[in-house]
Design an enzyme around this catalytic site. Structure first.
Site, PDB file in Angstrom:
ATOM      1  N   GLY A   1       0.789  -1.236   0.000  1.00  0.00           N
ATOM      2  CA  GLY A   1       0.000   0.000   0.000  1.00  0.00           C
ATOM      3  C   GLY A   1       0.819   1.282   0.000  1.00  0.00           C
TER       4      GLY A   1
ATOM      5  N   ALA B   1       5.677  -4.012  14.831  1.00  0.00           N
ATOM      6  CA  ALA B   1       6.096  -2.620  15.001  1.00  0.00           C
ATOM      7  C   ALA B   1       5.636  -2.036  16.338  1.00  0.00           C
ATOM      8  CB  ALA B   1       5.535  -1.765  13.863  1.00  0.00           C
TER       9      ALA B   1
ATOM     10  N   ALA C   1      -1.429  -0.304   9.103  1.00  0.00           N
ATOM     11  CA  ALA C   1      -2.859  -0.613   9.155  1.00  0.00           C
ATOM     12  C   ALA C   1      -2.912  -2.015   9.727  1.00  0.00           C
ATOM     13  CB  ALA C   1      -3.482  -0.559   7.774  1.00  0.00           C
TER      14      ALA C   1
ATOM     15  N   TYR D   1     -16.731   5.671   8.287  1.00  0.00           N
ATOM     16  CA  TYR D   1     -15.317   6.036   8.313  1.00  0.00           C
ATOM     17  C   TYR D   1     -15.065   7.253   9.222  1.00  0.00           C
ATOM     18  CZ  TYR D   1     -10.483   5.821   7.233  1.00  0.00           C
ATOM     19  OH  TYR D   1      -9.124   5.682   7.395  1.00  0.00           O
TER      20      TYR D   1
HETATM   21  P1  NAD Z   1      -1.846  -1.828   3.933  1.00  0.00           P
HETATM   22  O1  NAD Z   1      -2.683  -2.894   4.575  1.00  0.00           O
HETATM   23  O2  NAD Z   1      -1.552  -1.956   2.479  1.00  0.00           O
HETATM   24  O3  NAD Z   1      -0.414  -1.714   4.684  1.00  0.00           O
HETATM   25  C1  NAD Z   1      -0.261  -1.881   6.052  1.00  0.00           C
HETATM   26  C2  NAD Z   1       1.214  -2.085   6.401  1.00  0.00           C
HETATM   27  O4  NAD Z   1       1.304  -2.212   7.829  1.00  0.00           O
HETATM   28  C3  NAD Z   1       1.858  -3.353   5.815  1.00  0.00           C
HETATM   29  O5  NAD Z   1       3.197  -3.081   5.461  1.00  0.00           O
HETATM   30  C4  NAD Z   1       1.839  -4.333   7.000  1.00  0.00           C
HETATM   31  O6  NAD Z   1       2.844  -5.346   6.951  1.00  0.00           O
HETATM   32  C5  NAD Z   1       2.103  -3.358   8.134  1.00  0.00           C
HETATM   33  N1  NAD Z   1       1.707  -3.869   9.451  1.00  0.00           N
HETATM   34  C6  NAD Z   1       0.468  -4.200   9.890  1.00  0.00           C
HETATM   35  N2  NAD Z   1       0.535  -4.585  11.187  1.00  0.00           N
HETATM   36  C7  NAD Z   1       1.833  -4.488  11.561  1.00  0.00           C
HETATM   37  C8  NAD Z   1       2.541  -4.724  12.775  1.00  0.00           C
HETATM   38  N3  NAD Z   1       1.933  -5.128  13.879  1.00  0.00           N
HETATM   39  N4  NAD Z   1       3.878  -4.529  12.763  1.00  0.00           N
HETATM   40  C9  NAD Z   1       4.544  -4.123  11.652  1.00  0.00           C
HETATM   41  N5  NAD Z   1       3.916  -3.844  10.499  1.00  0.00           N
HETATM   42  C10 NAD Z   1       2.582  -4.033  10.451  1.00  0.00           C
HETATM   43  O7  NAD Z   1      -2.555  -0.466   4.288  1.00  0.00           O
HETATM   44  P2  NAD Z   1      -2.707   0.948   3.534  1.00  0.00           P
HETATM   45  O8  NAD Z   1      -4.044   1.003   2.930  1.00  0.00           O
HETATM   46  O9  NAD Z   1      -1.509   1.274   2.738  1.00  0.00           O
HETATM   47  O10 NAD Z   1      -2.796   1.892   4.812  1.00  0.00           O
HETATM   48  C11 NAD Z   1      -1.671   2.581   5.344  1.00  0.00           C
HETATM   49  C12 NAD Z   1      -2.171   3.840   6.029  1.00  0.00           C
HETATM   50  O11 NAD Z   1      -2.807   4.677   5.050  1.00  0.00           O
HETATM   51  C13 NAD Z   1      -3.219   3.578   7.123  1.00  0.00           C
HETATM   52  O12 NAD Z   1      -3.008   4.483   8.182  1.00  0.00           O
HETATM   53  C14 NAD Z   1      -4.523   3.898   6.414  1.00  0.00           C
HETATM   54  O13 NAD Z   1      -5.538   4.292   7.315  1.00  0.00           O
HETATM   55  C15 NAD Z   1      -4.081   5.052   5.520  1.00  0.00           C
HETATM   56  N6  NAD Z   1      -4.970   5.335   4.364  1.00  0.00           N
HETATM   57  C16 NAD Z   1      -5.429   4.327   3.570  1.00  0.00           C
HETATM   58  C17 NAD Z   1      -6.296   4.647   2.515  1.00  0.00           C
HETATM   59  C18 NAD Z   1      -6.841   3.591   1.574  1.00  0.00           C
HETATM   60  O14 NAD Z   1      -7.828   3.851   0.904  1.00  0.00           O
HETATM   61  N7  NAD Z   1      -6.231   2.436   1.470  1.00  0.00           N
HETATM   62  C19 NAD Z   1      -6.629   5.985   2.242  1.00  0.00           C
HETATM   63  C20 NAD Z   1      -6.094   6.983   3.048  1.00  0.00           C
HETATM   64  C21 NAD Z   1      -5.259   6.640   4.113  1.00  0.00           C
END
Ligand code: NAD
Length: 395
Positions: free
Chosen positions: A52, A112, A140, A235
């Protein structure tokens, strides 16, 4: 082995190592095509770096700014005869490609939220980089074990206050239906904030600061989402939105701390709604994304994670550009999503969508393709019928 997609609800339980590597290459090629990010970051630490937005941030920093990167993530490694998760394959491919061009890349696969990973990462920064000038917080997670109490907090995606009913789609089967979700309890609200709020981000910054590994003038960024009214009950005003409010409050404290360190800063970037492993689990949101993609693709303003993060770096955080803050002091790369004409079109399509017309009125096909792509499926020039080595050790 021959690896096929096996979708179970909102996850795909298989992933394709060569497809994931091709997806990484596409993102690298995009960043390179945009040219160097002038005055970009040099020593970058990404928390949540394997998929992501975190992965796209790491690629933008490494291939747009020749940054050395350290990544933390939580993925299942591959073993002989056992598939790893997509984030594992993404990271093995990223690391190989970064090192092949002479770029430093080091990885920590672990929790983490734990003190142990914080200690290991700090030791690595001291050993290899001295300090970091950009810290990205892009976790996330469905749960967090609190490092002090040992309590396991589980996040929920629920409305707050009232029962919520709206339309949703089963993206796998294309069935549109109403979903009703009961409001969260006070404990669930507190637990979601403990997982997805700002506490862990602040713990990281304090630990890095105490260890003296934050460079003068360093930036730290965490990601948030706001979206349109049609998703607010689940949300922005739901459990996840309250957790994001907590993240914003932490941002102000972190900003104050970084300002005492050679005028550093902390920011919240509000990103666009995108297909990700995290967003596919939220009710209602995949239907919204399918409609949004249709409108933004037709308008020519559609972006994926890599386009969003490259734009964030090149037009907001670096390149000598001034940051365009909104009234609440946040960076908005959801600006194209939130344009009035885009949202007016979403509002028009939203009530019309049914199981019968979803293919025509929305870009559910694009949603599905992007979902599979996250697991390395559907990439051009990959022979998915061929035998593939599933074990990709970290180099
Ligand atoms: P994602 O699920 O693709 O990535 C999450 C990352 O967190 C991965 O690298 C995963 O390995 C890591 N992770 C999860 N638990 C972990 C732990 N305990 N220890 C270490 N690493 C851990 O998510 P994403 O959609 O890229 O979201 C990332 C951020 O962006 C979040 O804060 C989300 O709220 C925000 N966001 C997402 C969107 C969307 O539409 N996808 C939009 C705006 C903001």
């Amino acid at each position: 082995m021959v690896i096929k997609p096996r979708v179970r609800g909102f996850v795909c339980v298989t992933s394709h190592p060569e497809g994931c590597a091709a997806h990484i290459q596409q993102q690298i090629d995009y960043v390179k095509s945009k040219g160097p990010i002038k005055n970009g970051p040099k020593n970058v630490f990404v928390i949540g770096s394997s998929t992501g937005f975190g992965l796209a941030s790491r690629i933008s920093a490494a291939f747009g700014s020749e940054a050395k990167t350290i990544g933390v993530f939580f993925e299942r490694p591959s073993e002989p005869a056992r598939l790893g998760t997509a984030g594992w394959y993404n990271t093995t491919a990223f690391t190989a490609k970064a090192r092949a061009t002479g770029l430093y890349a080091r990885n920590f696969n672990g929790d983490a939220f734990s003190t142990d990973i914080k200690t290991q990462v700090i030791a690595a920064i001291k050993e290899d980089l001295g300090s970091v000038d950009l810290i990205i917080y892009s976790l996330a997670s469905p749960r967090r074990t609190h490092p002090d109490t040992g309590t396991v907090h589980r996040s929920v995606l629920k409305p707050v206050g009232n029962t919520y009913t709206n339309r949703t789609v089963d993206t796998d089967r294309g069935i549109v239906s109403d979903v009703t979700i009961e409001p969260a309890s006070d404990t669930e609200i507190a637990d979601t904030t403990a997982v997805m709020g700002g506490d862990d981000w602040e713990l990281w910054i304090k630990a890095l600061d105490e260890a003296g590994v934050i460079a003068d003038g360093a930036t730290s960024v965490a990601y948030s989402y706001i979206g349109p009214e049609v998703t607010w009950d689940i949300y922005k005003n739901g459990t996840i939105g309250l957790a994001k409010n907590d993240l914003e409050a932490a941002c102000k404290r972190i900003d104050a701390l970084l300002k005492t360190k050679g005028y550093g800063r902390a920011l919240i970037s509000v990103n666009k709604a995108l297909v990700s492993q995290a967003s596919s689990a939220i009710p209602v949101v995949p239907l919204y994304i399918s409609i949004l993609y249709k409108i933004m693709k037709a308008k020519g303003s559609h972006e994926g994670c890599i386009e969003q993060m490259q734009r964030l770096f090149a037009t907001q955080l670096y390149n000598n550009s001034a940051v365009d803050f909104d009234e609440a002091g946040r960076v908005r790369v959801d600006d194209w999503e939130m344009q009035e004409d885009v949202q007016a079109a979403v509002r028009e399509i939203w009530p019309q969508v049914t199981t019968e017309n979803i293919e025509e009125l929305t870009d559910i096909a694009g949603y599905r393709a992007e979902f599979l792509k996250m697991f390395g499926f559907g990439l051009p020039d990959i022979d998915y019928a061929a035998d593939t080595e599933s074990h990709r050790p970290m180099i």
